[in-house]
Design a protein around this motif. Structure first.
Motif, PDB file in Angstrom:
ATOM      1  N   ASN A   2     -81.235   4.474  33.688  1.00  0.00           N
ATOM      2  CA  ASN A   2     -82.405   3.708  33.251  1.00  0.00           C
ATOM      3  C   ASN A   2     -82.038   2.245  33.109  1.00  0.00           C
ATOM      4  OD1 ASN A   2     -84.561   2.556  31.915  1.00  0.00           O
ATOM      5  ND2 ASN A   2     -84.987   4.416  30.723  1.00  0.00           N
ATOM      6  N   ASN A   3     -82.767   1.367  33.837  1.00  0.00           N
ATOM      7  CA  ASN A   3     -82.447  -0.054  33.807  1.00  0.00           C
ATOM      8  C   ASN A   3     -82.560  -0.653  32.422  1.00  0.00           C
ATOM      9  OD1 ASN A   3     -81.760  -0.236  36.433  1.00  0.00           O
ATOM     10  ND2 ASN A   3     -83.638  -1.236  37.134  1.00  0.00           N
ATOM     11  N   LYS A   4     -83.417  -0.053  31.577  1.00  0.00           N
ATOM     12  CA  LYS A   4     -83.596  -0.595  30.233  1.00  0.00           C
ATOM     13  C   LYS A   4     -82.311  -0.478  29.410  1.00  0.00           C
ATOM     14  CE  LYS A   4     -88.602   0.159  29.915  1.00  0.00           C
ATOM     15  NZ  LYS A   4     -89.699   0.835  29.174  1.00  0.00           N
ATOM     16  N   ARG A   5     -81.421   0.394  29.819  1.00  0.00           N
ATOM     17  CA  ARG A   5     -80.175   0.575  29.087  1.00  0.00           C
ATOM     18  C   ARG A   5     -79.068  -0.339  29.613  1.00  0.00           C
ATOM     19  NH1 ARG A   5     -79.884   7.190  28.692  1.00  0.00           N
ATOM     20  NH2 ARG A   5     -81.868   7.506  27.579  1.00  0.00           N
ATOM     21  N   LEU A   6     -79.310  -0.986  30.730  1.00  0.00           N
ATOM     22  CA  LEU A   6     -78.297  -1.876  31.286  1.00  0.00           C
ATOM     23  C   LEU A   6     -78.224  -3.148  30.458  1.00  0.00           C
ATOM     24  CD1 LEU A   6     -79.098  -1.594  35.098  1.00  0.00           C
ATOM     25  CD2 LEU A   6     -77.358  -0.353  33.804  1.00  0.00           C
ATOM     26  N   PRO A   7     -77.026  -3.718  30.331  1.00  0.00           N
ATOM     27  CA  PRO A   7     -76.896  -4.990  29.601  1.00  0.00           C
ATOM     28  C   PRO A   7     -77.772  -6.073  30.225  1.00  0.00           C
ATOM     29  CG  PRO A   7     -74.743  -4.014  30.020  1.00  0.00           C
ATOM     30  CD  PRO A   7     -75.724  -3.207  30.804  1.00  0.00           C
ATOM     31  N   LYS A   8     -78.498  -6.787  29.388  1.00  0.00           N
ATOM     32  CA  LYS A   8     -79.343  -7.885  29.858  1.00  0.00           C
ATOM     33  C   LYS A   8     -78.498  -9.159  29.903  1.00  0.00           C
ATOM     34  CE  LYS A   8     -83.818  -6.232  28.069  1.00  0.00           C
ATOM     35  NZ  LYS A   8     -83.406  -5.011  27.356  1.00  0.00           N
ATOM     36  N   ILE A   9     -78.473  -9.786  31.074  1.00  0.00           N
ATOM     37  CA  ILE A   9     -77.652 -10.972  31.285  1.00  0.00           C
ATOM     38  C   ILE A   9     -78.551 -12.188  31.509  1.00  0.00           C
ATOM     39  CG2 ILE A   9     -75.790 -12.015  32.600  1.00  0.00           C
ATOM     40  CD1 ILE A   9     -75.061  -9.322  31.193  1.00  0.00           C
ATOM     41  N   ALA A  10     -78.404 -13.197  30.663  1.00  0.00           N
ATOM     42  CA  ALA A  10     -79.123 -14.455  30.850  1.00  0.00           C
ATOM     43  C   ALA A  10     -78.275 -15.362  31.732  1.00  0.00           C
ATOM     44  CB  ALA A  10     -79.396 -15.118  29.503  1.00  0.00           C
ATOM     45  N   LYS A  38     -75.313  -2.205  37.385  1.00  0.00           N
ATOM     46  CA  LYS A  38     -74.557  -2.362  36.143  1.00  0.00           C
ATOM     47  C   LYS A  38     -75.240  -3.287  35.136  1.00  0.00           C
ATOM     48  CE  LYS A  38     -70.098  -1.896  38.561  1.00  0.00           C
ATOM     49  NZ  LYS A  38     -68.831  -2.594  38.893  1.00  0.00           N
ATOM     50  N   TYR A  39     -75.985  -4.291  35.648  1.00  0.00           N
ATOM     51  CA  TYR A  39     -76.549  -5.324  34.774  1.00  0.00           C
ATOM     52  C   TYR A  39     -77.967  -5.681  35.214  1.00  0.00           C
ATOM     53  CZ  TYR A  39     -71.494  -5.860  34.262  1.00  0.00           C
ATOM     54  OH  TYR A  39     -70.164  -5.621  34.083  1.00  0.00           O
ATOM     55  N   THR A  40     -78.757  -6.156  34.256  1.00  0.00           N
ATOM     56  CA  THR A  40     -80.087  -6.671  34.561  1.00  0.00           C
ATOM     57  C   THR A  40     -80.095  -8.177  34.319  1.00  0.00           C
ATOM     58  OG1 THR A  40     -81.118  -4.589  33.850  1.00  0.00           O
ATOM     59  CG2 THR A  40     -82.547  -6.521  34.036  1.00  0.00           C
ATOM     60  N   PRO A  41     -80.182  -8.963  35.406  1.00  0.00           N
ATOM     61  CA  PRO A  41     -80.125 -10.418  35.246  1.00  0.00           C
ATOM     62  C   PRO A  41     -81.495 -11.042  34.998  1.00  0.00           C
ATOM     63  CG  PRO A  41     -80.111  -9.881  37.571  1.00  0.00           C
ATOM     64  CD  PRO A  41     -80.177  -8.563  36.830  1.00  0.00           C
ATOM     65  N   SER A 327     -68.993  -9.345  38.375  1.00  0.00           N
ATOM     66  CA  SER A 327     -68.835  -8.148  37.545  1.00  0.00           C
ATOM     67  C   SER A 327     -67.560  -8.205  36.715  1.00  0.00           C
ATOM     68  CB  SER A 327     -68.823  -6.891  38.427  1.00  0.00           C
ATOM     69  OG  SER A 327     -70.097  -6.653  38.998  1.00  0.00           O
ATOM     70  N   ARG A 328     -66.487  -8.742  37.291  1.00  0.00           N
ATOM     71  CA  ARG A 328     -65.235  -8.873  36.534  1.00  0.00           C
ATOM     72  C   ARG A 328     -65.428  -9.763  35.306  1.00  0.00           C
ATOM     73  NH1 ARG A 328     -61.118 -10.204  41.606  1.00  0.00           N
ATOM     74  NH2 ARG A 328     -61.511  -8.285  42.787  1.00  0.00           N
ATOM     75  N   ILE A 329     -66.157 -10.847  35.496  1.00  0.00           N
ATOM     76  CA  ILE A 329     -66.400 -11.772  34.378  1.00  0.00           C
ATOM     77  C   ILE A 329     -67.271 -11.113  33.324  1.00  0.00           C
ATOM     78  CG2 ILE A 329     -67.525 -13.945  33.734  1.00  0.00           C
ATOM     79  CD1 ILE A 329     -66.673 -14.984  36.535  1.00  0.00           C
ATOM     80  N   LEU A 330     -68.356 -10.491  33.749  1.00  0.00           N
ATOM     81  CA  LEU A 330     -69.269  -9.847  32.788  1.00  0.00           C
ATOM     82  C   LEU A 330     -68.580  -8.697  32.052  1.00  0.00           C
ATOM     83  CD1 LEU A 330     -72.592  -9.891  34.842  1.00  0.00           C
ATOM     84  CD2 LEU A 330     -71.998 -11.305  32.866  1.00  0.00           C
ATOM     85  N   LYS A 331     -67.801  -7.908  32.773  1.00  0.00           N
ATOM     86  CA  LYS A 331     -67.064  -6.822  32.135  1.00  0.00           C
ATOM     87  C   LYS A 331     -66.121  -7.377  31.084  1.00  0.00           C
ATOM     88  CE  LYS A 331     -64.015  -2.921  33.282  1.00  0.00           C
ATOM     89  NZ  LYS A 331     -62.764  -3.302  32.617  1.00  0.00           N
ATOM     90  N   GLY A 332     -65.438  -8.474  31.419  1.00  0.00           N
ATOM     91  CA  GLY A 332     -64.481  -9.057  30.498  1.00  0.00           C
ATOM     92  C   GLY A 332     -65.131  -9.628  29.241  1.00  0.00           C
ATOM     93  N   ILE A 333     -66.242 -10.348  29.392  1.00  0.00           N
ATOM     94  CA  ILE A 333     -66.849 -10.964  28.207  1.00  0.00           C
ATOM     95  C   ILE A 333     -67.587  -9.937  27.354  1.00  0.00           C
ATOM     96  CG2 ILE A 333     -67.009 -13.208  29.343  1.00  0.00           C
ATOM     97  CD1 ILE A 333     -69.961 -12.782  29.728  1.00  0.00           C
ATOM     98  N   LEU A 334     -68.090  -8.852  27.974  1.00  0.00           N
ATOM     99  CA  LEU A 334     -68.771  -7.825  27.199  1.00  0.00           C
ATOM    100  C   LEU A 334     -67.791  -6.956  26.426  1.00  0.00           C
ATOM    101  CD1 LEU A 334     -71.585  -6.840  29.725  1.00  0.00           C
ATOM    102  CD2 LEU A 334     -71.933  -7.728  27.401  1.00  0.00           C
ATOM    103  N   GLU A 335     -66.559  -6.877  26.918  1.00  0.00           N
ATOM    104  CA  GLU A 335     -65.552  -6.098  26.204  1.00  0.00           C
ATOM    105  C   GLU A 335     -64.997  -6.850  25.008  1.00  0.00           C
ATOM    106  OE1 GLU A 335     -62.662  -5.156  29.158  1.00  0.00           O
ATOM    107  OE2 GLU A 335     -63.703  -3.372  29.840  1.00  0.00           O
TER     108      GLU A 335
END
Length: 335
Positions: A2-10, A38-41, A327-335
């Motif tokens: 479900n896209n609603k569960r994907l992290p929202k990225i501004a 993986k993400y919703t931009p 994705s590497r950047i987003l994975k890193g900052i979300l962790e």
């Protein structure tokens, strides 16, 4: 999933400087290459008077700056899980947005506010690098309130020598930059640099040699790696706005230089970014003085990411796909 569960990225675009148009193009590249499994931009425009999120081609919602949230048509409030900063110049490269998101405890895609603020101040950044053994140009800082007398112009010319470069101390894309060939044009160049609304101007000695630009990006484990070296060749007086964005330069990636020169340039780039505590994607401009000494010209904490930009060229040369590095950047900052 479900896209609603994907992290929202501004993905932030725009800004308050002459680089806003480039920023919008850079942000577009990020949004188009985010892995939507993986993400919703969301594209978020940052203008002086209003911040808003683009929901579709015809719909947008205002951002509440107190919380960096927005409400949909039903009044439901939404927040973002992370921010990808693509705002060049102020407020994206001078630490203002970084400090804002640090206060809100929202992770973002650049170095800290302190790191970004330092890299944006050319005079302070070069002094820091010089103190740590990195070769940089001799320079003088001129504050806006300073009187530009004839004696002061002569003093500057004696210290940095002519020809020299006059630049806004805080700015990018070579906006407001002049190569000064004689002392009589020094004051004119300083006044031109101040037209960018920068509070101070830096005057740098001329360093001559082949010019290069080198990016740094994360590997699969989030560890910074140096990308292939690009040589910049232009018939313009320097690598100015037209050379950067209007095709008036030749960019060769990888640069046709020896393995020894490649290694010493990449080593200097990595050391400089470590000294200034840069993170994720960075680009460093280098000049090889006398064909052997790498000197740092400038560090970009939010490098351009358009089709014409250097960093995507280097990622392609290194065999790194744009969705993967994002994705590497987003994975890193979300962790």
């Amino acid at each position: 999933m479900n896209n609603k569960r994907l992290p929202k990225i501004a993905v932030l675009a725009g800004g308050y400087s002459g680089e806003a148009a480039i920023s919008i193009k850079s942000a577009y590249t990020i949004v188009q290459n985010i892995d939507r499994s993986k993400y919703t931009p969301y594209t978020v425009r940052i203008d002086r008077d209003l911040w808003w999120v683009e929901l579709d081609e015809n719909t947008r919602a205002d951002i509440d700056r107190d919380s960096f949230t927005w409400k949909d048509s039903e009044g439901v409030q939404h927040k973002f899980d992370a921010v990808f900063i693509m705002v060049h110049g102020t407020p994206g490269e001078d630490g203002i947005l970084q400090k804002y998101f640090e206060t809100l405890e929202i992770p973002f895609s650049t170095g800290s506010s302190d790191s970004v603020r330092l890299t944006f101040n050319k005079f302070k950044a070069n002094n820091k690098l010089r103190a740590e053994g990195i070769f940089v140009a001799d320079s003088i800082e001129i504050k806006r309130e300073e009187v530009l007398s004839e004696s002061r112009m002569s003093e500057i010319a004696q210290i940095v020598k002519i020809p020299c470069f006059v630049k806004p101390n805080k700015g990018g894309s070579s906006l407001g930059v002049t190569r000064v060939e004689d002392t009589i044009h020094l004051r004119e160049a300083i006044e031109f640099a101040f037209e960018t609304e920068c509070p101070s101007v830096v005057i740098e000695s001329l360093l001559e040699g082949r010019e290069f630009s080198v990016g740094v990006a994360p590997d699969e484990n989030g560890i910074p790696i140096v990308l292939p070296v690009t040589e910049i060749i232009t018939e313009n007086a320097f690598f100015d706005y037209k050379a950067k964005y209007e095709g008036e330069s030749l960019e060769i990636t990888p640069a046709k230089i020896s393995l020894e020169d490649t290694a010493i340039i990449q080593e200097t780039v990595m050391k400089a970014t470590e000294i200034l505590r840069c993170k994720w994607m960075v680009r460093v401009d280098i000049i090889l003085v006398h064909g052997e000494i790498p000197a740092v010209l400038e560090i970009n904490s939010v490098p351009g990411f358009t089709d014409e930009s250097i960093l995507p060229q280097q990622l392609s040369c290194a065999g790194i796909k744009l969705p993967d590095v994002i994705s590497r950047i987003l994975k890193g900052i979300l962790e």
